[in-house]
Each structure stands twice: as C-alpha cells, then as structure tokens.
Scaffold this active site. Structure first.
Site, short mmCIF file in Angstrom:
data_model
loop_
_atom_site.label_atom_id
_atom_site.label_comp_id
_atom_site.label_asym_id
_atom_site.label_seq_id
_atom_site.Cartn_x
_atom_site.Cartn_y
_atom_site.Cartn_z
N LYS A 52 39.03 41.48 44.81
CA LYS A 52 39.63 42.60 44.08
C LYS A 52 38.96 43.92 44.46
O LYS A 52 39.64 44.94 44.65
CB LYS A 52 39.53 42.35 42.56
CG LYS A 52 40.51 41.29 42.09
CD LYS A 52 40.18 40.73 40.72
CE LYS A 52 41.11 39.56 40.39
NZ LYS A 52 40.76 38.86 39.16
N GLN A 96 37.28 39.31 34.10
CA GLN A 96 37.52 38.10 34.91
C GLN A 96 37.42 36.86 34.02
O GLN A 96 36.42 36.66 33.33
CB GLN A 96 36.50 38.04 36.05
CG GLN A 96 36.67 36.85 36.98
CD GLN A 96 37.99 36.89 37.75
OE1 GLN A 96 38.44 37.92 38.20
NE2 GLN A 96 38.60 35.73 37.89
N ASP A 119 45.90 43.33 33.88
CA ASP A 119 46.15 41.90 34.09
C ASP A 119 47.47 41.47 33.45
O ASP A 119 48.00 40.41 33.78
CB ASP A 119 45.01 41.07 33.49
CG ASP A 119 44.08 40.49 34.55
OD1 ASP A 119 44.53 40.33 35.70
OD2 ASP A 119 42.92 40.19 34.23
#
Length: 281
Positions: A52, A96, A119
């Site tokens: 990322k 995460q 997300d």
C-alpha cells in the site's frame, strides 16, 4: 481460447490514471494523505502495508505510517483514530486487519470517520452502497467490477454466483453486481447442491477461503471465473480458492493467483483515497 484476466496490468493502467488526477490536484494545491495503522507485526499484514505504501508513492499520495506494538490497548488505538479524524490534512484512514484478539474490530471500524473510510467497511459506507448512494466501496469487490469491465465483460443481464457472504467481499460484491444489472445468487457453506448452483453462473466469483476448493465440476462451460482466495499449498506455492489447472480448459476467462484480484484491491484503495477529496468537499 481462455483469457487470463491480468490484474497486474489492469491495476497499473488504473494507477497511471490516478497518478494524473493526483498531479492535477497538486497543481491546485491539494495534497492527498493516507494514514495507515498496523497493530503488531503479522507477516502477511506487513506485506500488504508495504504494498500500500509503494502504491501511494507511485501515485503521489502522501502516506503516514503508524506501526503500533502488539500490546497496544484498544483505547490507545481509538484515541489515535480520533486524532486522525480531526486532522484536516488526512483524507483517508486505514487500519490493517486482522487486529490482535483483545481489540474489537467492529468498534475500530465504526470509530473511523465515515468520510475517511477508504476501506469501505464503515456501516455508513455499507448502507450507502446498499441503497445506491455515493460513498466508499469495499476495495476487493470494487476491484473485481473494474477487472470485469476492463477485460471486456458486459455484466448486465448475466447470471452471477458469488460463493461466500463475508462483509468484506461476498455481501458488497452481490450489491455491486446488482448495481450493474446482473442477476445475483449468493451461495455459502449452508447452500444445498452447491455444484448445481455454481454451474448456473455466467460469472462465478469465489471467496470461500478454502484452497483449491472449486474444480471444473462447479463451473459451467465458457463461464468467467474470478478467484478471490489466496493461500499457500503443501509446496508453499501461492494458490487460490479455485483449482486453476483443472478449471482453466473449461472457462472463457479466469483470474490467476497471484496476479489477479490482489493487485486490484490496492489499486481501488488508491482510487478511494483520490475520491475522498470530492467526498470530503
């Protein structure tokens, strides 16, 4: 001849388009910033976070990295998220997953400002998707729609079967396919006659979390198969939920593992970061 849907190539095209948009924003004095939080040092999570960061660097998105110890408390993590929520310079916040067992994932997701939820996991993002409003879309299903469209698949009117009903893939995937005017069946571990259900699919999307679970007996001749799974087989080689070698001769198109859905998930995260600028206006 079976088409191999190249997620690496399609994600590169998408990232190049986003790079141009980020450059245009920068010319207007707008810097896009993503904050990435990782708790603990799970190896797979570290790889994802690293990828990322690389994607951010390539596109021109500024990334802030918070690597917290495994024993970080839930309150400490929530305090950090609230600080980032209040920071006008931060456009996106990504925590995460998975998190250590002592931290409630739902509470963490719900604490992220819905306008920074790149997300696409926040209940407000999920609600917006379910009623067709604008908002952040969960990156993996969002990436699958792009994969299908950019590889020349017309989704409208197709019979689609999604195997798996997770909040991250299965459920949002079904809603996105409905948005594209497909006829959608969601199958799962309690589905009876799964082979017969799967064989109806023009487009079969597999997110069961079981290595090599789907063989040619589940697949209609000429179907398009999208494999969301990623595992290591007994030889420590990466594989998906689909038995690629067995299914390949029977389908018109298929995603490989690796190099299929995975790169698209990160590309769509970048797209959500860029879209955040408009959403936050």
């Amino acid at each position: 001849m079976t088409q191999i849907i190249d997620g690496k190539q399609i994600s590169k095209e998408l990232k190049d388009e986003l790079k141009e948009k980020v450059t245009a924003y920068r010319a207007q004095g707008i810097e896009i910033t993503l904050a990435v939080i990782q708790v603990g040092n799970d190896k797979a999570s570290s790889v994802y976070v690293g990828n990322k960061k690389k994607a951010c660097e390539y596109i021109g998105i500024h990334s802030l990295s918070y690597e917290l110890e495994e024993h970080t408390t839930e309150d400490e993590l929530l305090d950090l998220i609230r600080r980032l929520n209040g920071d006008d310079k931060v456009n996106g916040i990504l925590v995460q997953l998975p998190l250590p067992k002592h931290i409630n994932e739902d509470k963490v997701i719900e604490t992220i400002d819905a306008k920074k939820d790149v997300d696409g996991f926040h209940p407000m993002s999920v609600g917006a998707l379910s009623i067709g409003k604008k908002g952040f879309i969960s990156c993996t299903p969002y990436g699958i729609i792009e994969l299908l469209k950019r590889s020349g698949t017309d989704i409208e009117g197709k019979e689609c079967v999604v195997i798996g009903r997770s909040n991250i893939v299965g459920k949002p995937m079904s809603m996105l396919l409905l948005r594209e005017n497909a006829t959608v069946t969601v199958a799962h571990s309690h589905t009876k006659n799964l082979k017969e259900v799967a064989k109806r699919a023009d487009i079969l999307i597999v997110a069961v979390g079981k290595p090599l679970f789907i063989n040619h007996e589940y697949v209609k001749e000429g179907a398009i198969v999208i494999d969301v799974g990623i595992h290591r087989d007994e030889n420590n080689k990466l594989c998906g939920d689909v038995d690629y070698e067995d299914v390949f001769p029977h389908v018109s198109a298929i995603t490989p593992v690796p190099g299929g859905v995975g790169p698209m998930t990160i590309a769509m995260l970048m797209k959500n970061c860029v879209n955040a600028v408009e959403i936050q206006k």
